[in-house]
Motif scaffolding. Structure first.
Motif, PDB file in Angstrom:
ATOM      1  N   PHE A 138       0.877  -1.296  -0.111  1.00  0.00           N
ATOM      2  CA  PHE A 138       0.123  -0.145   0.054  1.00  0.00           C
ATOM      3  C   PHE A 138       0.807   1.410   0.125  1.00  0.00           C
ATOM      4  N   GLY A 139       0.214   2.193  -0.353  1.00  0.00           N
ATOM      5  CA  GLY A 139       0.931   3.674  -0.229  1.00  0.00           C
ATOM      6  C   GLY A 139       0.444   4.121   1.567  1.00  0.00           C
ATOM      7  N   VAL A 140       1.475   4.167   2.072  1.00  0.00           N
ATOM      8  CA  VAL A 140       1.455   4.386   3.700  1.00  0.00           C
ATOM      9  C   VAL A 140       1.824   5.957   3.977  1.00  0.00           C
ATOM     10  N   VAL A 153       4.696   7.350   1.454  1.00  0.00           N
ATOM     11  CA  VAL A 153       5.770   6.295   1.000  1.00  0.00           C
ATOM     12  C   VAL A 153       4.833   5.286   0.140  1.00  0.00           C
ATOM     13  N   GLU A 154       5.209   5.217  -1.217  1.00  0.00           N
ATOM     14  CA  GLU A 154       4.194   4.117  -2.039  1.00  0.00           C
ATOM     15  C   GLU A 154       4.988   2.885  -1.917  1.00  0.00           C
ATOM     16  N   LYS A 155       4.159   1.746  -1.449  1.00  0.00           N
ATOM     17  CA  LYS A 155       4.696   0.446  -1.376  1.00  0.00           C
ATOM     18  C   LYS A 155       5.905   0.415  -0.796  1.00  0.00           C
ATOM     19  N   PRO A 156       6.071   0.605   0.411  1.00  0.00           N
ATOM     20  CA  PRO A 156       7.510   0.603   1.031  1.00  0.00           C
ATOM     21  C   PRO A 156       8.152  -0.951   1.021  1.00  0.00           C
ATOM     22  N   SER A 157       9.618  -0.924   0.664  1.00  0.00           N
ATOM     23  CA  SER A 157      10.208  -2.226   0.461  1.00  0.00           C
ATOM     24  C   SER A 157      10.543  -2.620   1.789  1.00  0.00           C
ATOM     25  N   GLU A 158      10.761  -1.562   2.748  1.00  0.00           N
ATOM     26  CA  GLU A 158      11.409  -1.592   4.124  1.00  0.00           C
ATOM     27  C   GLU A 158      10.305  -1.130   5.078  1.00  0.00           C
ATOM     28  N   PHE A 159      10.123  -1.361   6.102  1.00  0.00           N
ATOM     29  CA  PHE A 159       9.112  -0.974   7.175  1.00  0.00           C
ATOM     30  C   PHE A 159       9.503   0.685   7.566  1.00  0.00           C
ATOM     31  N   ILE A 165      -2.930   4.170   3.505  1.00  0.00           N
ATOM     32  CA  ILE A 165      -3.999   5.491   2.905  1.00  0.00           C
ATOM     33  C   ILE A 165      -4.965   4.525   2.297  1.00  0.00           C
ATOM     34  N   ILE A 166      -6.363   4.858   2.650  1.00  0.00           N
ATOM     35  CA  ILE A 166      -7.430   4.349   2.082  1.00  0.00           C
ATOM     36  C   ILE A 166      -8.192   4.932   0.900  1.00  0.00           C
ATOM     37  N   GLY A 167      -7.907   6.105   0.577  1.00  0.00           N
ATOM     38  CA  GLY A 167      -8.249   6.971  -0.576  1.00  0.00           C
ATOM     39  C   GLY A 167      -9.405   7.890  -0.039  1.00  0.00           C
ATOM     40  N   TYR A 195      -0.966  11.782 -13.427  1.00  0.00           N
ATOM     41  CA  TYR A 195      -0.715  12.792 -12.366  1.00  0.00           C
ATOM     42  C   TYR A 195      -1.348  12.451 -11.093  1.00  0.00           C
ATOM     43  N   GLN A 196      -0.569  12.303 -10.112  1.00  0.00           N
ATOM     44  CA  GLN A 196      -1.081  11.828  -8.669  1.00  0.00           C
ATOM     45  C   GLN A 196      -1.523  12.693  -7.637  1.00  0.00           C
ATOM     46  N   LEU A 197      -2.512  12.442  -6.964  1.00  0.00           N
ATOM     47  CA  LEU A 197      -2.715  13.194  -5.892  1.00  0.00           C
ATOM     48  C   LEU A 197      -1.569  13.295  -4.670  1.00  0.00           C
ATOM     49  N   THR A 198      -0.867  12.106  -4.533  1.00  0.00           N
ATOM     50  CA  THR A 198       0.252  12.126  -3.716  1.00  0.00           C
ATOM     51  C   THR A 198       1.398  13.352  -3.978  1.00  0.00           C
ATOM     52  N   ASN A 199       1.551  13.649  -5.233  1.00  0.00           N
ATOM     53  CA  ASN A 199       2.455  14.363  -5.631  1.00  0.00           C
ATOM     54  C   ASN A 199       2.045  16.024  -5.364  1.00  0.00           C
ATOM     55  N   ALA A 200       0.821  16.193  -5.311  1.00  0.00           N
ATOM     56  CA  ALA A 200       0.462  17.538  -5.054  1.00  0.00           C
ATOM     57  C   ALA A 200       0.562  17.820  -3.660  1.00  0.00           C
TER      58      ALA A 200
END
Length: 334
Positions: A138-140, A153-159, A165-167, A195-200
């Protein structure tokens, strides 16, 4: 308060049901997903929602009319906006730019939630989150000791965090959000081609705006048919006071194991229904045992045993017993 609901996606993971019905209008526990979503947001936000902007594909006049009626059911004015091409979450929100005025909630229409938190309007934004066991999927959000979000952080490989984020998002200034989304488009700032909301939000945070997490107690996904059947189960359990009608009012030799939703003008005979079953209006069920299943409207079901199934509108079944995911207007053994 304004509410924007982007819902122009094709809903491919929910096929065959979304071939005839947009995913947010699929019913669980007798109401469409988007209807439950709007009611739950209205309960959390504290202020009246005066305007709801639905960002859709070209779903047709009947769908648009239904969306307007849903908005009106919570005392809001409904508006329809079109996303002609799929260019990301930020682009979808900007399609409803005339709703980006004052306080705004953005809610993507494939998820439901249960929560008791009160919306903190002292901050620039609130991001609905839920603790998950597998944050790498997930994005967290990462936050500091003052509960202020420091990273997306989008789909983190490390914790880094287990708050996914549920949207669903609250923004104190729709005008600021509009400006940041337009900046992405004017400068062609895409991520994975969109175009991503998270970048804004990252740009807003870097300019000193403060976002806090709003933790929900339960996050219900409607991404595929099995998840939607489970969501139906949880809505029935969470709102059981709305559904428990007397079995004697439905027909001869009927047992209802609550919680269940039984729609208007439903005929039941020689049936055991439930638990966790929804039967839509104008359906007829005879000689059947049905559990943990969604049956939509205008169906005729007989000599049938099933569980863990999702059956569309105007379906006829006679004499089969198994788990099903059937689209509208299907016919088996009838």
């Amino acid at each position: 308060m304004k509410l924007i609901i982007p819902m122009a996606g094709m809903g491919k993971r929910m096929r065959p049901h979304t071939l005839t019905t947009p995913k947010p209008l699929i019913k669980v526990a007798g109401k469409s997903i988007v209807n439950w979503l709007i009611e739950d947001i209205a309960a959390v936000c504290g202020d009246e929602i005066d305007e709801i902007g639905f960002v859709v594909g070209h779903f047709g006049e009947a769908v648009e009319k239904e969306l307007i009626q849903i908005a009106e059911s919570v005392g809001a004015k409904g508006k329809i906006f079109y996303q002609e091409t799929a260019e990301g979450t930020g682009h979808a929100i900007l399609c409803a730019r005339e709703c980006l005025k004052g306080e705004v909630i953005v809610a993507f229409a494939d998820t439901l939630f249960r929560t008791n938190f009160n919306l903190d309007k002292t901050k620039d934004g609130v991001i609905w989150v839920h603790k998950v066991d597998n944050p790498s999927s997930f994005g967290v959000v990462k936050y500091d000791a003052n509960n202020i979000i420091t990273d997306f952080v989008e789909k983190p490989s490390e914790f880094v965090s287990d708050l996914a984020i549920i949207g669903i998002y609250y923004f104190k200034s729709g005008e600021t959000l509009e400006s940041e989304l337009q900046y992405l488009i004017d400068n062609n700032l895409r991520e994975k081609g969109e175009y991503q909301l998270t970048n804004a939000m990252e740009n807003m945070k870097n300019k000193g705006m403060q976002f806090v997490p709003g933790a929900v107690d339960e996050w219900l996904d409607c991404g595929n048919y099995a998840a939607t059947v489970f969501t139906n189960q949880r809505v029935l359990e969470n709102k059981s006071h709305l559904f428990n009608k007397d079995a004697a009012s439905f027909g001869e030799n009927v047992t209802i194991i609550h919680p269940c939703f039984i729609g208007e003008n439903v005929s039941l005979k020689n049936c055991t229904i439930g638990p966790h079953t929804s039967i839509g209006s104008n359906s007829k069920v005879e000689n059947a045992t049905i559990a943990n299943t969604i049956i939509q409207e205008n169906c005729h079901i007989q000599n049938f045993n099933c569980k863990n199934s999702m059956i569309g509108n105007s379906v006829s079944i006679n004499g089969e017993s198994m788990e099903y995911s059937l689209s509208d207007f299907s016919s088996i053994g009838a």
